[in-house]
Write an enzyme that holds these catalytic residues in place. Structure first.
Site, PDB file in Angstrom:
ATOM      1  N   GLU A 235       8.726  33.289  79.977  1.00 14.76           N
ATOM      2  CA  GLU A 235       9.288  32.070  79.378  1.00 14.76           C
ATOM      3  C   GLU A 235       8.693  30.783  79.966  1.00 14.76           C
ATOM      4  O   GLU A 235       9.386  29.987  80.613  1.00 14.76           O
ATOM      5  CB  GLU A 235      10.813  32.085  79.502  1.00 14.76           C
ATOM      6  CG  GLU A 235      11.423  33.269  78.756  1.00 14.76           C
ATOM      7  CD  GLU A 235      12.944  33.267  78.713  1.00 14.76           C
ATOM      8  OE1 GLU A 235      13.566  32.477  79.431  1.00 14.76           O
ATOM      9  OE2 GLU A 235      13.506  34.077  77.940  1.00 14.76           O
ATOM     10  N   GLU A 338      10.996  40.932  75.388  1.00 11.34           N
ATOM     11  CA  GLU A 338      12.380  40.825  75.888  1.00 11.34           C
ATOM     12  C   GLU A 338      13.338  40.365  74.802  1.00 11.34           C
ATOM     13  O   GLU A 338      13.039  39.477  74.014  1.00 11.34           O
ATOM     14  CB  GLU A 338      12.473  39.835  77.054  1.00 11.34           C
ATOM     15  CG  GLU A 338      13.857  39.758  77.670  1.00 11.34           C
ATOM     16  CD  GLU A 338      13.996  38.642  78.687  1.00 11.34           C
ATOM     17  OE1 GLU A 338      13.100  38.501  79.542  1.00 11.34           O
ATOM     18  OE2 GLU A 338      14.980  37.890  78.621  1.00 11.34           O
TER      19      GLU A 338
END
Length: 487
Positions: A235, A338
């Site tokens: 991220e 994810e």
């Protein structure tokens, strides 16, 4: 003479037209083998006891033209696409902490449920490079300030995480895909001198950080864990209250082409698969455009990874961005790295829409060209943790650590409708539906078996045709249900 020539030419033209018309209107003949083909249906449905349960076995018949009033799934076995890498989840510090609280029999139950021949067939394992939010606290593999990495050690991972990974590996066998992701460099390497709350990698530590990946790979492979690849940063556009680090598209591109790629290559690790981005679908086209259009960076990138949390804005999942990247960069791979249901609430342990979110994503991701799908934590406790910043969430399986028992959520079964039946190396097969009320994808395994998955998120039973080439059968799917058809 002229009249005879004209008659000859006209007869040739007529013969050619008739030949073309014959080719267009005659259907492909159905063979005896096709007519004899049988199928088996497995179903999971809300408000029933059906959980990956065999619910039907029947034969195909010759195809009859579908009507506009029919609900149908159309499968064309002659059109195949990307190769299936696999499905799995992350073995985090949190999962490992919960796992060690269980007795040996329950540990084995969990392993068999996920990785065993009678389980749901996971073959992908993701883990973090040192700590993430899902664990008891932050840690790295070096002493603070050690830019030369002389103190590098994975001893902490050897206590709980690595033994867990090894047991899963033993069950997976040769189909294992193991990859790792960092959430943050050590604090001293960052602009904010903190592993948490974002910050950026300081320019003077880019080489040291690239060396860190090499150390990690060497250390894990010394433990007998073959590292398939890694993502550059988890991220990279999110400033989180947990471990996080920011890279713009240009910064990730330059770190890849000037540091990480060459460093792995010099270390004899040019075969490791590097996955860029590892964040949500919303901004991934920009990341792909920036990195894959640069030949010096692109040569090191196996593909692009992504998560599903772009829906935090209130919008819908951006599957169109996956299709765009697949069309724009067909030589690159896409990997779901994810996803989890956020905001743990024990009252929603068996909340069906959580499972349906998985079903919708997996079907649409694969239909968009994705090769593999990785869930987040494979196991969490009855609070949705442990998590050292209280960012609790759901997992497919939870453990009641007070009772030492496992809790299987509907999500476990919905994932299993794909992972249990689709084998690594399978090819995705052209599949469409005639209604938006059902969703479907198909794969052809290397052994020749076809697998079609159908999801019904509506509150009504749906009767539908499964049309495969020139054969068909009629099936029904319960309300709020998932089916896998093997044939």
């Amino acid at each position: 003479m002229l009249v005879a020539l004209l008659v000859f030419l006209l007869s040739c033209k007529k013969s050619k037209v008739n030949e073309t018309e014959s080719t267009d209107i005659n259907p492909v003949e159905t063979t005896e083998n096709d007519r004899d083909k049988t199928l088996v249906v497995y179903t999971t449905a809300m408000d029933t006891d059906l959980r990956l349960t065999k619910t039907a076995e029947q034969s195909f018949v010759d195809k009859v033209q579908a009507l506009e009033t029919d609900v149908a799934v159309f499968v064309n076995p002659e059109k195949t696409f990307q190769e299936f890498l696999g499905i799995g989840g992350a073995i985090t510090d949190a999962s490992s902490e919960v796992f060690v609280t269980l007795d040996e029999a329950t540990q084995n139950q969990l392993l068999q449920s996920l990785y065993g021949k009678d389980g749901i067939g996971y073959n992908i394992i993701r883990t973090s490079i040192h700590s993430s939010d899902f664990g008891l606290g932050s840690h790295t593999y070096i002493e603070e300030g050690d830019a030369d990495l002389k103190t590098f050690s994975i001893e902490k991972d050897k206590e709980k995480r690595i033994p867990f990974i090894k047991q899963a590996m033993d069950l997976i066998g040769e189909d294992l895909v193991f990859y790792a992701s960092p959430w943050s460099p050590p604090a001293f390497m960052k602009t904010n001198n903190n592993m948490l709350q974002g910050g950026k990698l300081l320019p003077e530590y880019r080489q040291a950080w690239a060396n860190y990946y090499v150390k990690f790979i060497n250390a894990y492979e010394a433990e007998g864990i073959p590292v398939w690849g890694l993502t550059i940063q988890n991220e990279p556009m999110a400033v989180q209250r947990w471990e996080s680090c920011i890279y713009t598209s240009e910064e990730e591109r330059d770190f890849l082409k000037n540091y990480l790629g060459p460093t792995l290559e010099r270390a004899g690790m040019g075969d490791k698969n590097i996955v860029v981005w590892d964040h949500n679908r919303d901004l991934m086209s920009d990341r792909a455009n920036t990195i894959f259009e640069d030949p010096d960076a692109s040569k090191y990138a196996w593909g692009i990874g992504f998560h599903w949390y772009e829906t935090w804005t209130g919008g819908l999942p951006k599957y169109d961005n996956l299709k765009n990247i697949n069309e724009s960069f067909p030589s690159k791979n896409m990997l779901f790295t994810e996803g989890c249901q956020e905001g743990f609430d024990i009252e929603k342990m068996f909340y069906w829409p959580n499972a349906e979110r998985y079903g919708n994503s997996i079907i649409n991701d694969f239909n968009s060209g994705v090769v593999g799908w990785t869930d987040w934590n494979i196991l969490l406790d009855e609070r949705g943790g442990p998590n050292h910043v209280e960012n609790f969430c759901f997992a497919p399986i939870h453990a009641d650590t007070k009772k030492g028992q496992l809790i299987y959520t509907p999500t476990y079964y919905y994932i299993g409708h794909f992972s249990k039946f689709i084998q690594p190396g399978a090819l995705r097969v052209s599949t469409t539906t005639s209604r938006s009320t059902i969703e479907s994808t198909s794969f052809k395994n290397k052994n020749g078996n076809m697998v079609t998955v159908v999801m019904n998120p509506t509150n009504k039973k749906v009767v539908y045709k499964l049309v495969v080439g020139q054969i068909e059968t009629q099936l029904q799917i319960q309300p709020r249900a998932m089916q896998t058809i093997v044939y």
